[in-house]
Design an enzyme around this catalytic site. Structure first.
Site, PDB file in Angstrom:
ATOM      1  CE  LYS A   1       6.839  50.631  47.412  1.00 62.75           C
ATOM      2  NZ  LYS A   1       7.487  50.983  48.662  1.00 62.75           N
TER       3      LYS A   1
ATOM      4  NE  ARG B   1       7.927  57.897  47.771  1.00 62.82           N
ATOM      5  CZ  ARG B   1       8.067  57.166  46.672  1.00 62.82           C
ATOM      6  NH1 ARG B   1       7.411  56.031  46.518  1.00 62.82           N
ATOM      7  NH2 ARG B   1       8.865  57.571  45.695  1.00 62.82           N
TER       8      ARG B   1
HETATM    9  C1  9MG Z   1      11.481  56.127  47.086  1.00 63.37           C
HETATM   10  N1  9MG Z   1      10.541  55.181  47.653  1.00 63.37           N
HETATM   11  C2  9MG Z   1      10.013  54.087  47.029  1.00 63.37           C
HETATM   12  N2  9MG Z   1       9.203  53.432  47.864  1.00 63.37           N
HETATM   13  C3  9MG Z   1       9.208  54.125  49.032  1.00 63.37           C
HETATM   14  C4  9MG Z   1       8.591  53.954  50.278  1.00 63.37           C
HETATM   15  O1  9MG Z   1       7.822  52.915  50.524  1.00 63.37           O
HETATM   16  N3  9MG Z   1       8.814  54.861  51.235  1.00 63.37           N
HETATM   17  C5  9MG Z   1       9.638  55.931  51.018  1.00 63.37           C
HETATM   18  N4  9MG Z   1       9.824  56.798  52.020  1.00 63.37           N
HETATM   19  N5  9MG Z   1      10.268  56.129  49.852  1.00 63.37           N
HETATM   20  C6  9MG Z   1      10.055  55.242  48.891  1.00 63.37           C
END
Ligand code: 9MG
Length: 277
Positions: free
Chosen positions: A220, A254
């Site tokens: 990110k 994630r």
């Molecule tokens: C779909 N998506 C994109 N970034 C995310 C994040 O930080 N957490 C979750 N749960 N979904 C995300």
């Protein structure tokens, strides 16, 4: 009774959720997996690298993203989920906020809903409650189109914790068992760098809500800001943050880079086992 805090307890194994964006425009892998066969191969690669969960998304939620129709989203995710279900023993999650997509994805084999809108869209809560699957509730200030323009909080950790607690309570009241819920502070979703860093420091408070905490920081822009690197070159920063999150209360991370994250988490899990035993 243990008196160890989450940051030093050996704790349960941290799970890895691999990101699969079946979209033309996601910020780091947009356009790579639009073809269902290519998407399936990528999912199987992440599974072989140790992903516990594959999160399949058909609509980009990056800052500034526009929307797509229900039919387009179903057309993107359902074939991939269907093919993956037959070949992957782990959990398939669908990254969506639309009730009709939730229904179609679960019918195709998804066992988790990852909703960046925390089931606030019309009908999303009753539909998800009726599907009998796990749900990740994420915090977002604003909407993808405009969320990064001027995010503002008095106390970001308190406000995000309060929101997630209220959404979890609404889910339980609607018949979604608490044991099926996880919560996510939504890094980068209506947050600037200082907000994101405060939320990382505040992970133990989020974990104290009593739900598994999901953390998504992989590649990110906060990592770009801190390192000066482009989205495709943020592996080291992403792994560092995944490890930090795991050590401070996250139970699911994630990520795009599954192999590197799994290796890093295995190493710290061994240290924590020694400490716990
Ligand atoms: C779909 N998506 C994109 N970034 C995310 C994040 O930080 N957490 C979750 N749960 N979904 C995300």
């Amino acid at each position: 009774m243990t008196t160890l805090s989450p940051s030093v307890d050996s704790g349960p194994r941290v799970r890895v959720m691999g990101v699969l964006n079946v979209t033309p425009d996601s910020f780091s892998d947009g356009g790579l997996y639009l073809d269902p066969r290519t998407a399936l191969d990528r999912a199987l690669q992440m599974a072989a690298e140790g992903a516990d969960i594959i999160d399949v998304g058909g609509e980009s939620t990056r800052p500034g993203a526009g929307g797509i129709t229900v039919a387009e989203e179903i057309e993107r995710v359902v074939p991939v989920i269907g093919m993956l279900r037959a070949r992957f023993d782990g959990v398939i999650s669908v990254d969506t906020s639309k009730p009709a997509v939730m229904r179609a994805a679960v019918a195709a084999g998804a066992r988790m809903i990852n909703d960046v809108c925390a089931l606030q869209r019309e009908d999303a809560l009753p539909v998800a409650a009726g599907l009998g699957v796990d749900v990740c509730l994420m915090h977002m200030q604003g909407e993808p189109r405009s969320m990064q323009l001027a995010p503002r909080y008095d106390d970001v950790v308190t406000e995000v914790c309060g929101f997630l607690q209220a959404r979890a309570a609404a889910c339980v009241a609607a018949g979604l068992p608490a044991a099926r819920l996880s919560v996510d502070p939504g890094f980068g979703f209506g947050k600037d760098l200082a907000h994101n860093l405060a939320l990382l420091r505040g992970l133990p408070r989020l974990a104290a809500l009593g739900y598994p905490v999901v953390v998504g920081v992989s590649r990110k822009s906060m990592i770009g800001t801190l390192t000066g690197r482009a989205a495709g070159d943020r592996l080291h920063g992403s792994v560092a943050l995944a490890v930090y999150a795991a050590l401070h209360g996250a139970l699911i991370v994630r990520v795009h880079d599954v192999a590197a994250t799994v290796d890093a988490l295995r190493v710290i899990a061994a240290i924590r086992r020694e400490q716990g035993g």
